[in-house]
Design a protein around this motif. Sequence first.
Motif, mmCIF file in Angstrom:
data_model
loop_
_atom_site.group_PDB
_atom_site.id
_atom_site.type_symbol
_atom_site.label_atom_id
_atom_site.label_comp_id
_atom_site.label_asym_id
_atom_site.label_seq_id
_atom_site.Cartn_x
_atom_site.Cartn_y
_atom_site.Cartn_z
ATOM 1 N N ALA A 1 0.723 -1.137 0.002
ATOM 2 C CA ALA A 1 0.085 0.059 -0.199
ATOM 3 C C ALA A 1 0.825 1.530 0.155
ATOM 4 O O ALA A 1 1.961 1.337 0.322
ATOM 5 N N GLU A 2 0.295 2.309 -0.493
ATOM 6 C CA GLU A 2 0.810 3.574 -0.452
ATOM 7 C C GLU A 2 -0.091 4.706 0.479
ATOM 8 O O GLU A 2 0.500 5.507 1.177
ATOM 9 N N PHE A 3 -1.291 4.387 0.470
ATOM 10 C CA PHE A 3 -2.105 5.175 1.168
ATOM 11 C C PHE A 3 -1.898 6.818 0.920
ATOM 12 O O PHE A 3 -1.774 7.493 2.002
ATOM 13 N N ASN A 4 -2.114 7.021 -0.410
ATOM 14 C CA ASN A 4 -1.640 8.575 -0.510
ATOM 15 C C ASN A 4 -2.990 9.039 -1.394
ATOM 16 O O ASN A 4 -2.959 9.540 -2.441
ATOM 17 N N PRO A 5 -3.754 9.627 -0.415
ATOM 18 C CA PRO A 5 -4.316 9.143 0.761
ATOM 19 C C PRO A 5 -4.987 7.872 1.222
ATOM 20 O O PRO A 5 -5.604 7.365 0.031
ATOM 21 N N MET A 6 -5.053 7.532 2.386
ATOM 22 C CA MET A 6 -5.921 6.536 2.864
ATOM 23 C C MET A 6 -7.440 6.891 2.312
ATOM 24 O O MET A 6 -8.012 7.983 2.577
ATOM 25 N N HIS A 7 -8.255 6.040 1.659
ATOM 26 C CA HIS A 7 -9.413 6.237 1.580
ATOM 27 C C HIS A 7 -10.428 4.911 1.569
ATOM 28 O O HIS A 7 -9.787 3.901 1.982
ATOM 29 N N SER B 1 3.901 12.486 0.077
ATOM 30 C CA SER B 1 2.540 11.626 0.813
ATOM 31 C C SER B 1 1.611 12.972 1.439
ATOM 32 O O SER B 1 2.262 13.536 2.156
ATOM 33 N N LEU B 2 0.601 12.746 1.150
ATOM 34 C CA LEU B 2 -0.568 13.689 1.666
ATOM 35 C C LEU B 2 -0.846 13.451 2.927
ATOM 36 O O LEU B 2 -1.164 14.644 3.613
ATOM 37 N N GLU B 3 -0.458 12.531 3.574
ATOM 38 C CA GLU B 3 -0.549 11.982 5.059
ATOM 39 C C GLU B 3 0.716 11.557 5.610
ATOM 40 O O GLU B 3 1.438 11.038 4.725
ATOM 41 N N ASN B 4 1.327 11.854 6.588
ATOM 42 C CA ASN B 4 2.564 11.520 7.123
ATOM 43 C C ASN B 4 2.543 10.205 7.424
ATOM 44 O O ASN B 4 1.442 9.548 7.573
ATOM 45 N N VAL B 5 3.844 9.601 7.765
ATOM 46 C CA VAL B 5 3.832 8.276 8.095
ATOM 47 C C VAL B 5 3.125 7.775 9.133
ATOM 48 O O VAL B 5 2.276 6.742 9.195
#
Length: 343
Positions: free
Chosen positions: A8-14, A48-52
Amino acid sequence: MIIAGVIAEFNPMHDGHRYLLQTIKEQLHPDVLIVVLSTYFSSRGLPSLENVETKTKLALEAGADLVIALPSVYAMQSADYFARYAIEALSSAQVNILCFGSESANLHTLQQKAKQIQLLNVDPSTSLARNAAKFDLDLQPNDILAIQYIRWCENFNIKPYPILRDQSLKSATQTRADYFSGIEQVEDHLFEPQQNWSSYYPFLRYQLLENDPKVLSQIFLVEEGIEHRLIQCALLHDRWEDFLNAAVTKTYSKARIQRTCFMILLQISKTEVKEHPSFFEMQILGMNTIGRNWIKSLPKETPMASKFNQLPTHLQKWHLKEHRLYSLISPKTKPWKVVVEHE
């Protein structure tokens, strides 16, 4: 035991990601669900639009038991290498089934496409999407990654398990586009709004204009004299969008240009990457009780790190570079630490 893995990358999580993890739980009932997650920068060469830390917490809340890292240097690769490094990490965690979203979810068809790619002997540094179109392979975005996952699963005796993508759920690409255009503010309190290429471009432009082309040619992913084109584009354009559009060629897609530019910003040399061509590591980002117990059950010789000083020297160096660069834009970004989500 069923040890399921997800890349996964979750960029962003959706919601599409949540649907995938939930479906894995419902269909497979895995004993452990492990996510390998790209960190500061993605395979497309995007910040990444959300941090780690946020991405890790969201993954655990969505059903993951253990979250491990795919450092940006390994994540910012073409589909073939991205798949390889991620599966190497999952194999270290003893994953035996890899789950992934697919537009078709037809394993037999995907396996046939994977064989076609192997027979074509495609250059893995070249965009697979472009090669798929060239050879009329008729592949959708998720299936492009899926066939690479299938190819590498064979090398590690991991069973591939495609899950039909819910087309009614928005993709990460569309979510990002909507967010930056102001159409929809989804969970914007979790986002890092300055994490876009326009924020990084002044730093990149300086690097391109101040460094000798011979120096730039030693940077990883800088190939075939592209440094000269990048320098010329930096001279002519003071806006990122104009620079990117001018830099793109038939050989170099937007994603390839973006990945290359981040390698320049990170100053990652070809020699460094050549010296560390594999990623059989478990860099632990987060876990719940199930994940913690699974870690304890692994052989003592399993390469893993839950603290910065446990990382190999080259991964320490790369992590510091990635964190410092990301923190230039988001100064409040915390250094790496394990996020433990209690039951």
